[in-house]
Scaffold this motif. Structure first.
Motif, short mmCIF file in Angstrom:
data_model
loop_
_atom_site.label_atom_id
_atom_site.label_comp_id
_atom_site.label_asym_id
_atom_site.label_seq_id
_atom_site.Cartn_x
_atom_site.Cartn_y
_atom_site.Cartn_z
N GLY A 136 0.78 -1.22 0.00
CA GLY A 136 0.00 0.00 0.00
C GLY A 136 0.81 1.28 0.00
N CYS A 137 0.13 2.40 -0.24
CA CYS A 137 0.78 3.71 -0.24
C CYS A 137 -0.24 4.79 0.11
CB CYS A 137 1.36 4.00 -1.62
SG CYS A 137 2.27 5.55 -1.64
N ASN A 138 0.22 5.78 0.91
CA ASN A 138 -0.65 6.88 1.35
C ASN A 138 -0.33 8.17 0.62
OD1 ASN A 138 -1.33 4.91 3.12
ND2 ASN A 138 -0.43 5.89 4.93
N ARG A 139 0.53 8.10 -0.40
CA ARG A 139 1.09 9.32 -0.97
C ARG A 139 0.24 9.96 -2.06
NH1 ARG A 139 3.14 11.72 2.27
NH2 ARG A 139 5.19 11.37 3.15
N PHE A 140 -0.40 9.21 -2.93
CA PHE A 140 -1.24 9.75 -4.00
C PHE A 140 -0.51 10.77 -4.88
CE2 PHE A 140 -5.19 7.65 -3.19
CZ PHE A 140 -5.11 7.30 -1.86
N CYS A 141 0.65 10.41 -5.39
CA CYS A 141 1.30 11.27 -6.37
C CYS A 141 0.32 11.43 -7.53
CB CYS A 141 2.61 10.65 -6.83
SG CYS A 141 3.76 10.40 -5.46
N SER A 142 0.30 12.60 -8.11
CA SER A 142 -0.80 12.94 -9.02
C SER A 142 -0.86 12.10 -10.29
CB SER A 142 -0.70 14.42 -9.41
OG SER A 142 0.52 14.64 -10.13
N TYR A 143 0.20 11.38 -10.62
CA TYR A 143 0.22 10.56 -11.85
C TYR A 143 0.00 9.09 -11.55
CZ TYR A 143 4.79 9.79 -9.83
OH TYR A 143 5.79 9.50 -8.94
N CYS A 144 -0.08 8.72 -10.27
CA CYS A 144 0.08 7.31 -9.90
C CYS A 144 -1.23 6.61 -9.57
CB CYS A 144 1.03 7.20 -8.71
SG CYS A 144 1.43 5.49 -8.32
N ILE A 145 -1.41 5.45 -10.13
CA ILE A 145 -2.63 4.66 -9.93
C ILE A 145 -2.45 3.67 -8.76
CG2 ILE A 145 -1.94 2.76 -11.46
CD1 ILE A 145 -5.45 4.31 -11.40
N ILE A 146 -1.22 3.50 -8.29
CA ILE A 146 -0.92 2.43 -7.31
C ILE A 146 -1.74 2.52 -6.02
CG2 ILE A 146 0.91 1.39 -5.91
CD1 ILE A 146 2.83 2.00 -8.22
N PRO A 147 -1.90 3.70 -5.41
CA PRO A 147 -2.70 3.72 -4.18
C PRO A 147 -4.12 3.19 -4.38
CG PRO A 147 -1.45 5.74 -4.40
CD PRO A 147 -1.31 4.99 -5.69
N TYR A 148 -4.65 3.30 -5.61
CA TYR A 148 -5.99 2.79 -5.89
C TYR A 148 -5.95 1.27 -6.07
CZ TYR A 148 -6.30 7.73 -6.97
OH TYR A 148 -6.18 9.10 -6.89
N GLY A 172 8.40 -3.81 -1.17
CA GLY A 172 7.12 -3.25 -0.75
C GLY A 172 6.69 -2.23 -1.77
N ILE A 173 5.48 -1.74 -1.62
CA ILE A 173 4.97 -0.71 -2.54
C ILE A 173 5.60 0.63 -2.18
CG2 ILE A 173 2.91 0.55 -3.25
CD1 ILE A 173 3.18 -2.29 -4.45
N ASN A 174 5.65 0.97 -0.90
CA ASN A 174 6.36 2.16 -0.41
C ASN A 174 7.21 1.69 0.77
OD1 ASN A 174 7.33 4.61 0.34
ND2 ASN A 174 5.39 5.68 0.02
N LEU A 175 8.25 0.95 0.40
CA LEU A 175 9.06 0.20 1.36
C LEU A 175 9.60 1.05 2.51
CD1 LEU A 175 10.41 -2.59 1.93
CD2 LEU A 175 12.28 -1.87 0.44
N LEU A 203 12.78 2.39 -3.38
CA LEU A 203 12.44 3.24 -2.24
C LEU A 203 11.90 4.57 -2.71
CD1 LEU A 203 15.82 2.60 -0.35
CD2 LEU A 203 13.60 1.80 0.48
N GLU A 204 11.07 5.19 -1.87
CA GLU A 204 10.68 6.58 -2.06
C GLU A 204 11.49 7.38 -1.05
OE1 GLU A 204 7.84 5.74 -5.05
OE2 GLU A 204 8.64 7.65 -4.34
N PRO A 205 11.76 8.66 -1.36
CA PRO A 205 12.64 9.43 -0.45
C PRO A 205 12.11 9.54 0.97
CG PRO A 205 12.30 10.58 -2.52
CD PRO A 205 11.36 9.42 -2.53
N HIS A 246 2.81 16.25 -6.96
CA HIS A 246 2.49 16.00 -5.53
C HIS A 246 3.56 15.13 -4.89
CE1 HIS A 246 -2.13 16.42 -6.55
NE2 HIS A 246 -1.43 17.51 -6.86
N ARG A 247 4.81 15.32 -5.32
CA ARG A 247 5.91 14.63 -4.65
C ARG A 247 6.24 15.46 -3.41
NH1 ARG A 247 6.96 9.57 -5.82
NH2 ARG A 247 9.23 9.70 -5.90
N HIS A 248 6.65 14.83 -2.37
CA HIS A 248 6.74 15.50 -1.06
C HIS A 248 8.17 15.91 -0.72
CE1 HIS A 248 2.56 14.35 -0.04
NE2 HIS A 248 2.83 13.46 -0.97
S1 SF4 Z 1 4.62 6.95 -7.05
FE1 SF4 Z 1 5.15 5.73 -5.28
S2 SF4 Z 1 4.86 7.12 -3.56
FE2 SF4 Z 1 3.76 8.00 -5.28
S3 SF4 Z 1 1.67 7.22 -5.06
FE3 SF4 Z 1 2.77 5.85 -6.43
S4 SF4 Z 1 3.51 4.20 -5.12
FE4 SF4 Z 1 2.99 5.93 -3.81
#
Ligand code: SF4
Length: 432
Positions: A151-163, A195-198, A228-230, A267-269
């Motif tokens: 899972g991931c809580n980040r919701f980057c604006s281009y990313c479908i993974i959290p869904y 992991g998805i957001n290890l 990894l994400e930063p 929406h990168r943090h």
């Molecule tokens: S790019 Fe990575 S950090 Fe951003 S929403 Fe997708 S899985 Fe999460």
């Protein structure tokens, strides 16, 4: 009963397919080498890009042709993110998402008792626990993937993974220890934590560095971190990681762009300066480490000036390898709705330019390894002339082979003597 496995996407998907195979093998199933031999075709899908979806669809059609009577089970991120579209795929008999993988054997049993189309896709709810699947054991490999976060809580604006993957959840530390010890007993020499957001691994106060330490305590020779994400890589975590000798000094930390305006729109943090600071801290603690990354070209509204900033940033950080992606609109994500989409021609031109720079930086990094000694885990021999493996910095290393030797799954110290075909060559100086 025999099952043929087809996996798309990331290390997490690979680990999960291994686990689903382990579940079925526990019930007496066998793994088929060819689809024609199988009673079931199991496709584990990815949906990071639209082209990925197309490749998956083509594979499903091809598999159906090669095994018209087999049951086709389609699972994975595409199904979870796009359940209606998946339900409309005529070749699929059973569709199930990224939840409840443990139910797959029962779904197949139910189908064979009463053949009918089954759609078993459940939506994620908040507060879900990590679904612990048995760690797969593909005896052919030297390194094992151990999934510890989802899972991931980040919701980057281009990313479908959290869904497709739900919210962040982590595996119990004692389960990690148990699975790692089991993999050591099976003869693996390296465990890749994935992991998805290890970097967001968190369980009762345990963080990603604790997960690496627990894995290393299993007796495994080396531990590698997946992508990894930063965020999550705090100074404290990095210091704890630097105290674990089994950790391979290779950090794949996704940056996506080297332009603050684009990072904000994604929406990168973090900012470029914060990312550069993180890499500087890592290089201080792991002087000989390899830093690799992902960069996307052609994000909506990315100007020539923005892209030029990305090129300058890449030169500044000197990545040893870059995975380059052209932005792919994913329906349901904010970026896909942007009116400022970039033409494919420009996305490609920027990706080609970046790829040229990435190639030069890779060559520079490999040249810098000459004369040094690297710990190499040797894998299956691909040619009679060479033994090949990966060094701790994940560079491919080849050493001359002599007849009768089998270095597979062994770790040797290798002095690097040259660069060849995008990898390193060397001579063994000692068994590690
Ligand atoms: S790019 Fe990575 S950090 Fe951003 S929403 Fe997708 S899985 Fe999460």
């Amino acid at each position: 009963m025999k099952v043929f496995l087809k996996t798309f996407g990331c290390k997490v998907n690979a680990a999960e397919t291994d686990s689903i195979a382990a579940l079925l093998m526990q019930k007496g199933w066998e793994i088929a080498d060819l689809p024609e031999q199988a009673d079931v075709l199991l496709v584990n899908s990815c949906t990071v890009t639209a082209s990925g979806d197309r490749r998956m669809m083509q594979a499903v059609r091809k598999l159906r042709k090669s095994a018209p009577d087999a049951v086709l089970l389609l699972t994975g991120c595409y199904v979870q993110a796009f359940p209606q579209e998946a339900a409309a795929i005529p070749e699929a008999d059973i569709i199930t998402g990224t939840k409840n993988r443990l139910q797959i054997p029962a779904l197949l049993e139910g189908y064979f008792q009463n053949p009918h189309r089954i759609s078993a896709v459940e939506q994620f709810v908040s507060g879900e626990d990590f679904e612990s699947l048995p760690q797969g054991s593909d005896a052919g490999h030297t390194r094992a993937f151990l999934k510890i976060q989802d899972g991931c809580n980040r919701f980057c604006s281009y990313c479908i993974i959290p869904y497709a993957r739900g919210r962040c959840r982590s595996r119990h530390p004692e389960e990690i220890r148990h699975e790692a010890e089991r993999l050591v007993r099976q003869g693996y020499r390296e465990i890749v934590l994935c992991g998805i957001n290890l970097a967001c691994y968190a369980y009762d106060g345990y963080d990603i560095a604790d997960a690496v330490r627990i894995t290393a305590e299993s007796g495994i020779s080396q531990v590698r971190l997946g992508s990894l994400e930063p965020d999550g890589l705090t100074t404290e975590v990095l210091k704890k990681l630097s105290a674990i000798p089994e950790l391979c000094p290779h950090f794949h930390i996704s940056v996506q762009s080297g332009c603050d305006r684009t990072l904000k729109a994604m929406h990168r943090h973090y900012t470029c300066a914060e990312y550069a600071e993180l890499i500087a801290r890592i290089r201080e603690l792991f002087p000989a480490c390899a830093v690799t990354t992902d960069i996307m070209t052609g994000f909506p509204a990315e100007s020539e000036e923005d892209f030029a900033q990305t090129m300058e940033f890449v030169k500044e950080i000197k990545f040893s390898e870059i995975h380059i992606f052209r932005y792919s609109p994913r329906s349901g994500t904010p970026a896909a709705k942007s009116p400022e989409q970039i033409p494919e021609k420009i996305k490609k031109a920027r990706a080609d330019k970046l790829s040229e720079l990435a190639g030069a930086l890779r060559e520079e990094y490999l040249q810098s390894c000459i004369g040094g000694v690297h710990r190499v885990l040797f894998e299956r021999q691909k040619s009679p002339e060479w033994h090949n493996g990966h060094a701790e910095n994940y560079a491919v290393v080849r050493v001359p082979a002599h007849s009768g030797e089998n270095f597979r799954n062994q770790i040797f110290d290798v002095r690097i003597t040259g660069v060849q075909d995008g990898g390193l060559t060397g001579e063994i100086i000692d068994k590690s």
